[in-house]
Design a protein around this motif. Structure first.
Motif, short mmCIF file in Angstrom:
data_model
loop_
_atom_site.label_atom_id
_atom_site.label_comp_id
_atom_site.label_asym_id
_atom_site.label_seq_id
_atom_site.Cartn_x
_atom_site.Cartn_y
_atom_site.Cartn_z
N GLY A 18 8.74 -3.33 0.15
CA GLY A 18 9.68 -4.39 0.50
C GLY A 18 10.25 -5.14 -0.69
O GLY A 18 10.86 -6.19 -0.53
N ARG B 167 11.51 -3.04 5.21
CA ARG B 167 10.46 -2.24 4.58
C ARG B 167 9.16 -3.02 4.46
O ARG B 167 8.07 -2.44 4.49
N GLN C 179 9.88 -0.01 -3.55
CA GLN C 179 10.83 -0.29 -2.47
C GLN C 179 10.14 -0.30 -1.12
O GLN C 179 10.39 -1.15 -0.28
N ALA C 180 9.24 0.67 -0.94
CA ALA C 180 8.55 0.80 0.34
C ALA C 180 7.70 -0.43 0.64
O ALA C 180 7.39 -0.71 1.79
N GLY D 172 19.36 1.87 5.43
CA GLY D 172 18.91 1.95 4.04
C GLY D 172 19.88 1.35 3.05
O GLY D 172 19.50 0.98 1.94
N ASN E 164 11.98 4.25 6.94
CA ASN E 164 12.04 3.04 6.11
C ASN E 164 13.23 3.04 5.15
O ASN E 164 13.24 2.30 4.17
#
Lengths: 231, 217
Positions: free
Chosen positions: B119, A62, B116-117, A53, A34
């Motif tokens: 989104g 993500r 962040q993960a 990234g 991710n």
């Protein structure tokens, strides 16, 4: 270099368990997928599109990948339900009411509907981790990435968390799971991937991997869970 | 003594008016500077650093003198009131920046990753995840700064603003009621600052990191 020679294809609906000794690069694999970790070489593709990234579109990528961390990482200033609804309302800009009723369903599913108004610090580790799973699921991710999600939990709480994951696996959710829980790995995995020294050393169906590991390194690793040398 | 009360009251209102605009400015400025420093924005970061050092290491009185007397000569006309607001905002901004920066540093880096993960873009995660925690973590020094800034308003009389200090000195000069005026001065400062202090410690208790929500039984 942390990772080298990693080639992994995951099909929709597949559950891949990545295991290996500590520091072997298991978590780094997930973090690369991710884009939390920058890669120096190689490619990661999601539905045929490159994951980068450093690119501007990484947030959108993500949003399709649900990540759960070892240390839960709930947002301490938000209640349980706010933790779950934040990303769908802010990132996907979906209407609040709709998101909230979905969030309650998800919390119900992980057995925490009655804790919706509580703050994370009022929950046990296992409960926090179940909220973190619900929070990731609220984004309706295509793939769940689980990074040693039971490693910080007391043994009696491990089960309540893994039950949720087994349930997801039965439902056909695509997952990449990094774990040290070998019994769980065997139960949940469609495929085992054994990583050591930053490379994939062995991979195959779980029964084969656990009963007849092909490589010496995998044998040695699995042996550490048997405690025979300690006896 | 009762006839002085309206004068003191008026002066307090003026102080509060300048104080609240100045402090609001200080908060906005402080947040911006803290983010510039924390995220190491090139060029701006050096400017921000110089600004913080300049304003934290010179007295407000001298900053006010400079703005009030020097700016008009440089072709920037400025009223005493605007000068007070600007002075307070600039001084406060430097202090607020330091406390917000400390708060930003105290937010666990993995909280960024967690957001962040999910989104979130940089702006979204700052707005919804990082800043609320950073401000909460810096609440103690934030409240101390607000109180400090309200006290600093006592030098406003030097640029001919009719603040509490001005009124007190004026009345002492006219009627020689030194003790009475000084007592009133103290009382009015307390009326102004004590509620802030009490409210501040209440908010601190409610928001201190790790104690969000009702206390665990």
């Amino acid at each position: 270099m942390v990772l080298d020679d990693i080639s992994l294809a995951v099909k929709p609906g597949e559950v891949v368990v990545v295991s290996g000794p500590s520091g072997c690069g298991k978590s780094t694999v997930l973090r690369c997928i991710n884009g939390l970790e920058q890669i120096q070489g190689g490619r990661i593709l999601l539905d045929g599109a490159v994951v980068d990234g450093a690119s501007k579109d990484i947030a959108a990528v993500r949003a399709k990948l649900g990540m759960v961390f070892q240390s839960y990482e709930l947002f301490p200033h938000l209640t349980v339900i706010e933790n779950v609804t934040l990303a769908p309302t802010v990132v996907l800009r979906r209407p609040k009411g709709e998101v909230e009723s979905e969030a309650l369903e998800l919390l119900d599913r992980v057995g925490l509907k009655d804790r919706a108004g509580d703050y994370p610090r009022q929950l046990s580790g296992g409960q926090k981790q179940r909220v973190a799973i619900a929070r990731a699921l609220a984004m309706k991710p295509e793939i769940m990435l689980l990074d040693e999600i039971t490693a910080a939990l007391d043994p009696e709480m491990v089960h309540e968390v893994l039950d949720v994951i087994l349930d997801l696996a039965r439902e056909g959710k695509t997952m990449i799971i990094v774990t040290h829980e070998m019994g769980f790995a065997r139960a949940v995995a469609d495929r085992m991937v054994f990583v050591d020294g930053g490379a994939i050393v062995e991979e195959g169906p779980p029964d084969e991997f656990f009963d007849n590991p092909k490589t010496e390194r995998a044998r040695k690793f699995l042996h550490t869970f048997e405690y025979e040398s300690v006896r | 003594m009762a006839e002085y009360l309206p004068l003191f009251w008026q002066a307090m209102l003026l102080t509060l008016r300048i104080g609240w605009v100045g402090i609001l400015g200080a908060i906005v400025l402080g947040l911006l500077v803290a983010m510039v420093v924390h995220f190491k924005v090139p060029v701006l970061r050096q400017i921000a650093g110089a600004y913080v050092e300049l304003f934290r290491n010179t007295p407000l009185l001298i900053q006010l003198f400079f703005m009030y007397f020097a700016l008009p000569r440089l072709g920037v006309p400025i009223s005493a009131e605007a000068c007070g607001m600007l002075g307070l905002a600039l001084l406060g901004g430097a202090y607020m920046a330091e406390s917000f920066r400390a708060g930003l540093e105290a937010v666990e880096p993995i909280q960024f990753e967690s957001a962040q993960a999910l989104g979130m873009t940089r702006w979204q995660l700052m707005r919804h995840v990082v800043l609320p925690q950073a401000v909460t973590l810096s609440i103690q020094s934030f409240v101390a700064n607000v109180i400090f800034l309200l006290k600093e308003t006592s030098v406003f009389s030097a640029i001919s603003l009719l603040d509490l200090m001005f009124v007190a000195k004026d009345l002492i000069g006219l009627y020689y009621k030194t003790t009475e005026c000084l007592v009133l001065l103290v009382i009015f400062y307390l009326i102004m600052i004590l509620p802030v202090s009490i409210l501040g410690s209440y908010v601190e208790r409610r928001l201190r990191y790790g104690s969000f929500g009702p206390a665990r039984a």
